[in-house]
Motif scaffolding. Structure first.
Motif, PDB file in Angstrom:
ATOM      1  N   ALA A  22      86.321 -44.509  97.886  1.00  0.00           N
ATOM      2  CA  ALA A  22      86.643 -43.104  98.092  1.00  0.00           C
ATOM      3  C   ALA A  22      87.464 -42.986  99.368  1.00  0.00           C
ATOM      4  CB  ALA A  22      85.361 -42.293  98.196  1.00  0.00           C
ATOM      5  N   ARG A  23      88.670 -42.412  99.261  1.00  0.00           N
ATOM      6  CA  ARG A  23      89.512 -42.234 100.453  1.00  0.00           C
ATOM      7  C   ARG A  23      89.611 -40.737 100.728  1.00  0.00           C
ATOM      8  NH1 ARG A  23      93.250 -46.575  99.313  1.00  0.00           N
ATOM      9  NH2 ARG A  23      91.919 -48.370  98.860  1.00  0.00           N
ATOM     10  N   PRO A  24      89.468 -40.323 101.976  1.00  0.00           N
ATOM     11  CA  PRO A  24      89.585 -38.895 102.291  1.00  0.00           C
ATOM     12  C   PRO A  24      91.031 -38.424 102.116  1.00  0.00           C
ATOM     13  CG  PRO A  24      89.299 -40.208 104.283  1.00  0.00           C
ATOM     14  CD  PRO A  24      89.133 -41.136 103.128  1.00  0.00           C
ATOM     15  N   VAL A  25      91.178 -37.239 101.570  1.00  0.00           N
ATOM     16  CA  VAL A  25      92.505 -36.645 101.431  1.00  0.00           C
ATOM     17  C   VAL A  25      92.492 -35.318 102.175  1.00  0.00           C
ATOM     18  CG1 VAL A  25      94.188 -35.676  99.838  1.00  0.00           C
ATOM     19  CG2 VAL A  25      92.951 -37.768  99.232  1.00  0.00           C
ATOM     20  N   ARG A  26      93.401 -35.202 103.124  1.00  0.00           N
ATOM     21  CA  ARG A  26      93.504 -33.981 103.920  1.00  0.00           C
ATOM     22  C   ARG A  26      94.406 -33.016 103.163  1.00  0.00           C
ATOM     23  NH1 ARG A  26      93.914 -32.596 109.765  1.00  0.00           N
ATOM     24  NH2 ARG A  26      95.834 -31.374 109.939  1.00  0.00           N
ATOM     25  N   PRO A  67      98.950 -14.924  97.389  1.00  0.00           N
ATOM     26  CA  PRO A  67      99.978 -14.456  98.328  1.00  0.00           C
ATOM     27  C   PRO A  67     101.326 -14.289  97.644  1.00  0.00           C
ATOM     28  CG  PRO A  67      99.361 -16.726  98.758  1.00  0.00           C
ATOM     29  CD  PRO A  67      98.373 -16.199  97.787  1.00  0.00           C
ATOM     30  N   GLN A  68     102.017 -13.207  98.007  1.00  0.00           N
ATOM     31  CA  GLN A  68     103.354 -12.965  97.475  1.00  0.00           C
ATOM     32  C   GLN A  68     104.378 -13.643  98.377  1.00  0.00           C
ATOM     33  OE1 GLN A  68     103.878 -11.458  94.476  1.00  0.00           O
ATOM     34  NE2 GLN A  68     101.646 -11.726  94.475  1.00  0.00           N
ATOM     35  N   GLU A  69     104.100 -14.795  98.810  1.00  0.00           N
ATOM     36  CA  GLU A  69     104.981 -15.554  99.697  1.00  0.00           C
ATOM     37  C   GLU A  69     105.032 -16.989  99.193  1.00  0.00           C
ATOM     38  OE1 GLU A  69     104.252 -14.204 104.139  1.00  0.00           O
ATOM     39  OE2 GLU A  69     102.465 -14.019 102.894  1.00  0.00           O
ATOM     40  N   ARG A  70     105.688 -17.792  99.973  1.00  0.00           N
ATOM     41  CA  ARG A  70     105.794 -19.191  99.579  1.00  0.00           C
ATOM     42  C   ARG A  70     104.555 -19.930 100.093  1.00  0.00           C
ATOM     43  NH1 ARG A  70     109.251 -22.408  97.519  1.00  0.00           N
ATOM     44  NH2 ARG A  70     109.477 -24.583  98.158  1.00  0.00           N
ATOM     45  N   VAL A  71     103.873 -20.653  99.181  1.00  0.00           N
ATOM     46  CA  VAL A  71     102.680 -21.422  99.547  1.00  0.00           C
ATOM     47  C   VAL A  71     103.029 -22.905  99.470  1.00  0.00           C
ATOM     48  CG1 VAL A  71     100.280 -21.957  98.991  1.00  0.00           C
ATOM     49  CG2 VAL A  71     101.161 -19.643  98.605  1.00  0.00           C
ATOM     50  N   VAL A  72     102.848 -23.611 100.574  1.00  0.00           N
ATOM     51  CA  VAL A  72     103.099 -25.053 100.554  1.00  0.00           C
ATOM     52  C   VAL A  72     101.780 -25.775 100.794  1.00  0.00           C
ATOM     53  CG1 VAL A  72     104.347 -26.975 101.585  1.00  0.00           C
ATOM     54  CG2 VAL A  72     105.401 -24.712 101.449  1.00  0.00           C
ATOM     55  N   VAL A  73     101.453 -26.666  99.873  1.00  0.00           N
ATOM     56  CA  VAL A  73     100.225 -27.451 100.023  1.00  0.00           C
ATOM     57  C   VAL A  73     100.613 -28.918 100.125  1.00  0.00           C
ATOM     58  CG1 VAL A  73      98.055 -28.179  98.984  1.00  0.00           C
ATOM     59  CG2 VAL A  73      98.792 -25.804  98.774  1.00  0.00           C
ATOM     60  N   ASN A  74     100.122 -29.545 101.178  1.00  0.00           N
ATOM     61  CA  ASN A  74     100.424 -30.965 101.351  1.00  0.00           C
ATOM     62  C   ASN A  74      99.136 -31.785 101.233  1.00  0.00           C
ATOM     63  OD1 ASN A  74     101.903 -33.291 101.995  1.00  0.00           O
ATOM     64  ND2 ASN A  74     101.156 -33.174 104.110  1.00  0.00           N
ATOM     65  N   LEU A  75      99.203 -32.844 100.445  1.00  0.00           N
ATOM     66  CA  LEU A  75      98.071 -33.753 100.319  1.00  0.00           C
ATOM     67  C   LEU A  75      98.384 -35.001 101.137  1.00  0.00           C
ATOM     68  CD1 LEU A  75      97.583 -33.502  96.440  1.00  0.00           C
ATOM     69  CD2 LEU A  75      96.521 -32.119  98.203  1.00  0.00           C
ATOM     70  N   ALA A  76      97.574 -35.253 102.175  1.00  0.00           N
ATOM     71  CA  ALA A  76      97.866 -36.381 103.051  1.00  0.00           C
ATOM     72  C   ALA A  76      96.716 -37.384 103.007  1.00  0.00           C
ATOM     73  CB  ALA A  76      98.068 -35.877 104.481  1.00  0.00           C
ATOM     74  N   PRO A  77      96.916 -38.642 103.161  1.00  0.00           N
ATOM     75  CA  PRO A  77      98.213 -39.288 103.370  1.00  0.00           C
ATOM     76  C   PRO A  77      99.052 -39.315 102.095  1.00  0.00           C
ATOM     77  CG  PRO A  77      96.495 -40.944 103.198  1.00  0.00           C
ATOM     78  CD  PRO A  77      95.796 -39.618 103.191  1.00  0.00           C
ATOM     79  N   ALA A  78     100.351 -39.191 102.283  1.00  0.00           N
ATOM     80  CA  ALA A  78     101.230 -39.046 101.135  1.00  0.00           C
ATOM     81  C   ALA A  78     101.344 -40.342 100.341  1.00  0.00           C
ATOM     82  CB  ALA A  78     102.612 -38.599 101.612  1.00  0.00           C
ATOM     83  N   ASP A  79     101.119 -41.494 101.005  1.00  0.00           N
ATOM     84  CA  ASP A  79     101.338 -42.757 100.294  1.00  0.00           C
ATOM     85  C   ASP A  79     100.152 -43.159  99.424  1.00  0.00           C
ATOM     86  OD1 ASP A  79      99.650 -43.183 102.384  1.00  0.00           O
ATOM     87  OD2 ASP A  79     100.467 -45.165 102.889  1.00  0.00           O
TER      88      ASP A  79
END
Lengths: 510, 427
Positions: A22-26, A67-79
């Protein structure tokens, strides 16, 4: 409900499983100026890209503001390759926090694993147990999961597992509106099969062999005509294995959870697994495989238990050869383009086979129709590296009618299991750990043998023409025979018994 | 009767009485009065071994010690005493019965001095051969010795280097044990590698075996004494096996001494071109039996184990004395007579009954009642010893239990019957 101002960043965590690892994903979420929409970054796979649609619909159904705006979701680490639907829930939580529908501070130490339905309901995903253990080890304080999966996740001791039925629950919980009781870990059960040794008639040698196998963890080969009770004996052997310790049961449950072989609300079974794949099983089915991240196979599913391979010689040679390394190391290593995973495979292998292609060689009542060269070739498939890992090899004969009609003539499972447990305890104390005699290197074994036992083994090896591997094999079994009889040192009689568990090439009695 | 002979007997009787040198000198005086002839002493010993002089008589006799004789004998007695050597004269209870059997025609030694356990009547095989042995010879000697000793048979030999040593070493820890007959006295360290403290001879004594000699403590090994030793080796055995030896090997003397007593002789074949195997091949040509496995040796031993001590019998019937006595009907078979060999009596009996039909191991377990662990161990032993034959259809005795045996399958049940009323082997 108003939209959050620019610049608010919410962070929560999910778990990516690579095999059992199991690796943590931020999971970072920011809401800002731009066209309304959701953008996912950080190497998400198809199932995760679809998460956006599921989460957005779930918000609407639960009357939460999107939200009526732009939502950016990043899953890290990306690799790190991430797969599956378990990121729905942490993703939704990140959006909730980024839009200030729940306090950002409430996310500290809070992890989540779960899939969202379109109605906003939280669902369980496979592999929750290893995910929960991984989350705990990575520093999670509390874990949000579907109610049905909560008992399984709560098996990870030291982690507060909070069941949430839907997004409304999540909001209430994180706002502190409504206290939620932490889930209790799944209850442990020790369901045992009803197959008792007492029901076995005759088969004195095979009975002794399964006692040795259970005590020392030795792999076992049973050769005998069809219907002589080979798989029945294997089931009795399974009944002789000691109940799993809680940490072993967790290992087993983790693999089964990952493979989707156990329902998340099943109780934790302390019974060792018993797997019996059909002889047409593929190599991938047996040792695990699949593209992307390989899934566990029958070997891993039989971890800490019994793997019965019936009709061993009907299984293709290359499939059998694939068993070799896992049996030797106690774990399966699988490498694919995207990931390299290990699954535990400390199994007790019980292999059953016919003595010849037609199965009647040596039968007192039926005559064998096989040509001698066919028998030779048939047996030749048995020889080789895999056979060298099988410490105990016995011939099983069909039970006679008299024996069947007679009263039960042997000991019951409880009696023999008592001896097995005592022998395992003696071995564990000697090796300073829960090791089985099967896994102890010959040089170490030899230190617990009386000199005359080794001498006698060496001479017998000469007289009987044993290979070096057969020599080591006998040493291991002798150690177990000594443990079963309560001897601290291996003596001649134990070696002599051990030497008898091999399939000698039948020589015509002249 | 020579003075030396008389001396030996006197000393022997003295040493047998006790270990206190002062008391011994008193006894000595009583024994060696000139009017006591050796013949009278022998008769007394033979006919009434329990007629030992009562202590008060001994005390009175102490006053009449012959100073000259006592002075000469005391060191002898002390030398034995210091080495824990016990002595028996012909006719004493401790004197080996089979050694006495041929006396006086075959020159049984008038006294025997030994360390360790006295030589009892258990079945015995002599394994003899050259000092300068090949690896083949010592290997075969060790193989034969260990397997037969494990079956409760004592291995006797001359304690020399080479074949003798290989046989002693292999048997020393086994239930049958081993006995060394020295060609010199107990105070002579010969052969040095074996006599050194802690080496082979000490190991033999420690493990419950015997080191015996007919000689006074300081008598050195001479060709004559070594030849004389060989006749004792032959006399102690039920069968003599010559493993390796040259054209003029001492092993041939052992063999002819055995032949004189009617003890069977076996010879291990070797390389026909090897001078070291000349003795074996000569014996084979003269009619000795070929010995190619421990089974050959066990086959010519007497059938009954009635005379085997309890501990050896217990090993032979390990199944009966195992921790699961309630498991089979074999319990209590320790008293039952059975063949000497690696198989427990119950197993042997089952195979005899089935002969010549082979039995599968499972059938054998059921028929004999022997617990599987012990049965499998015994079968391995038997396999290595070469007494069973194996096939796809099971195991059976390699040789017919009829030929050369006192029992046949028809009356073969008798092999487990009551002990033979006249169980003295070698007679």
């Amino acid at each position: 409900v108003t939209a959050a101002p620019h610049g608010v960043l919410a962070v929560t965590h999910g778990v990516a499983l690579v095999g059992l690892d199991a690796r943590p994903v931020r999971i970072e979420c920011a809401v800002g100026a731009g066209l309304p929409g959701l953008r996912l970054t950080g190497l998400p796979d198809a199932a995760i890209r679809e998460a956006g649609d599921r989460v957005r619909t779930a918000f609407q159904r639960q009357r939460l503001a999107w939200p009526q705006e732009r939502v950016v979701v990043n899953l890290a680490p990306a690799d790190l390759p991430k797969a599956g639907t378990g990121f729905d829930l942490p993703l939704a939580i990140a959006v909730l926090a980024a839009t200030r529908q729940v306090p950002v501070e409430a996310l500290r130490g809070t992890w989540a694993v779960g899939e969202l339905g379109l109605d906003g309901g939280v669902r369980a995903v496979p592999g929750l147990l290893p995910a929960a253990v991984g989350a705990r080890d990575a520093g999670a304080h509390r874990l949000l999961v579907a109610p049905r999966a909560a008992p399984e996740a709560a098996l990870a001791a030291g982690l507060e597992v909070l069941p949430v039925a839907d997004l409304a629950d999540v909001v209430a919980l994180l706002r502190g509106d409504r206290p939620v009781d932490a889930a209790a870990p799944a209850a442990a059960t020790t369901e045992r099969s009803v197959d008792d040794l007492r029901d076995v008639r005759g088969q004195l040698i095979a009975r002794r062999a399964i006692e040795l196998a259970a005590a020392g963890g030795h792999h076992l080969l049973l050769a005998g005509p069809p219907g002589c009770g080979k798989s029945m004996l294997a089931r009795r052997l399974h009944g002789l294995l000691p109940t799993l310790r809680p940490e072993e049961a967790l290992e087993v449950a983790a693999v089964h959870s990952l493979a989707g072989e156990r329902a998340p609300d099943d109780p934790l079974s302390l019974t060792p697994p018993f797997r019996e794949p059909h002889h047409s099983v593929s190599a991938a089915g047996l040792i695990g495989g699949g593209s992307g991240v390989p899934r566990p196979g029958e070997l891993a599913l039989a971890h800490r238990g019994v793997l019965l391979l019936d009709e061993l010689l009907e299984t293709p040679r290359f499939v059998l050869d694939a068993l070799r390394q896992p049996l030797e190391r106690g774990e399966v290593r699988l490498t694919r383009s995207r990931a390299s995973v290990r699954y535990p495979s400390a199994v007790l292998l019980v292999a059953a086979t016919n003595p010849c292609p037609c199965g009647h060689l040596g039968s007192p009542t039926r005559s064998c129709r096989c040509r001698p060269d066919r028998i030779e070739r048939y047996r030749a498939r048995l020889s080789g590296p895999l056979l060298d890992r099988i410490d105990l090899q016995v011939e099983v004969r069909p039970v006679t009618r008299e024996e069947l009609a007679g009263p039960p003539d042997g000991e019951d499972t409880a009696t023999v299991a008592g001896r097995v447990e005592a022998a395992r305890a003696a071995a564990a104390e000697r090796w300073q750990g829960p090791s089985l005699n099967r896994d102890v290197p010959p040089t170490v074994l030899r230190r617990t043998c009386r000199a005359r036992a080794v001498r006698s083994l060496a001479r017998a090896a000469d007289a009987l023409g044993l290979s070096a591997r057969a020599f080591d094999r006998s040493l291991r079994v002798a150690r177990t025979a000594a443990d079963l009889s309560g001897h601290p040192d291996v003596d001649v009689e134990h070696v002599e018994e051990a030497l008898a568990y091999r399939l000698a090439d039948p020589v015509p009695s002249a | 009767v020579s003075a030396d002979h008389q001396l030996k007997q006197a000393v022997a009787a003295v040493a047998a009485e006790g270990t206190d040198p002062d008391a011994l000198s008193a006894v000595l005086g009583w024994l060696v009065r000139p009017q006591r002839s050796a013949e009278g002493l022998r008769r007394r010993c033979l006919e009434d071994p329990h007629d030992a002089p009562p202590p008060e008589r001994l005390r009175r006799a102490a006053g009449r010690v012959d100073a000259t004789l006592g002075g000469a004998l005391l060191p002898v007695v002390r030398a034995w005493h210091d080495r824990d050597v016990r002595v028996a004269v012909l006719g004493d209870p401790g004197y080996p019965r089979r050694l006495a059997a041929g006396w006086p025609d075959l020159e049984a030694p008038p006294l025997l001095a030994w360390r360790g356990r006295p030589v009892d009547d258990r079945p015995t095989v002599a394994i003899v051969g050259a000092r300068r042995a090949t690896g083949y010879g010592t290997g075969v000697a060790a193989w034969l010795a260990e397997e037969v000793a494990r079956a409760g048979v004592r291995v006797v030999s001359g304690g020399a280097l080479g074949i003798d040593a290989a046989a002693h070493r292999a048997a020393v820890e086994e239930p049958g044990g081993t006995a060394v007959v020295l060609g010199c006295g107990h105070a002579v360290d010969y052969p040095r590698p074996h006599a050194t403290r802690g080496r082979l001879f000490d190991q033999v004594v420690e493990a419950g075996g015997t080191i015996a000699s007919e000689l006074l403590p300081w008598q050195l090994p001479r060709p004559g004494s070594v030849r004389a030793r060989n006749r004792i080796v032959a006399a102690l055995a039920d069968v003599v096996v010559v493993v390796e030896g040259g054209e003029h090997s001492g092993a041939l003397l052992t063999a002819s001494a055995a032949a004189d007593r009617g003890v069977p002789v076996l010879a291990v074949p070797g390389d026909v071109r090897a001078p070291g195997s000349a003795a074996s091949h000569k014996l084979l040509a003269e009619g000795a039996g070929p010995c190619t496995s421990p089974g050959d040796v066990l086959d010519v031993l007497p059938m009954s184990v009635a005379t085997v001590p309890a501990d050896a019998t217990a090993v032979a019937t390990a199944g009966a004395t195992g921790d699961r006595t309630s498991h089979g009907p074999s319990a209590g078979t320790a008293e039952v007579a059975a063949p000497i060999g690696p198989l427990p009596p119950v197993v042997h009996l089952a195979l005899v009954r089935a002969w010549p039909r082979p039995l599968r191991v499972d059938e054998l377990a059921a028929a004999s009642g022997c617990p599987p662990a012990q049965l499998l161990a015994a079968l391995t032993r038997a396999r290595v010893a070469g007494v069973i034959a194996e096939g796809v259809d099971g195991v059976r005795l390699r040789r017919s239990p009829v030929a050369g045996r006192p029992a046949t399958p028809d009356d073969g049940v008798d092999v487990a019957g009551p002990p033979d009323p006249a169980p003295t082997p070698g007679t």
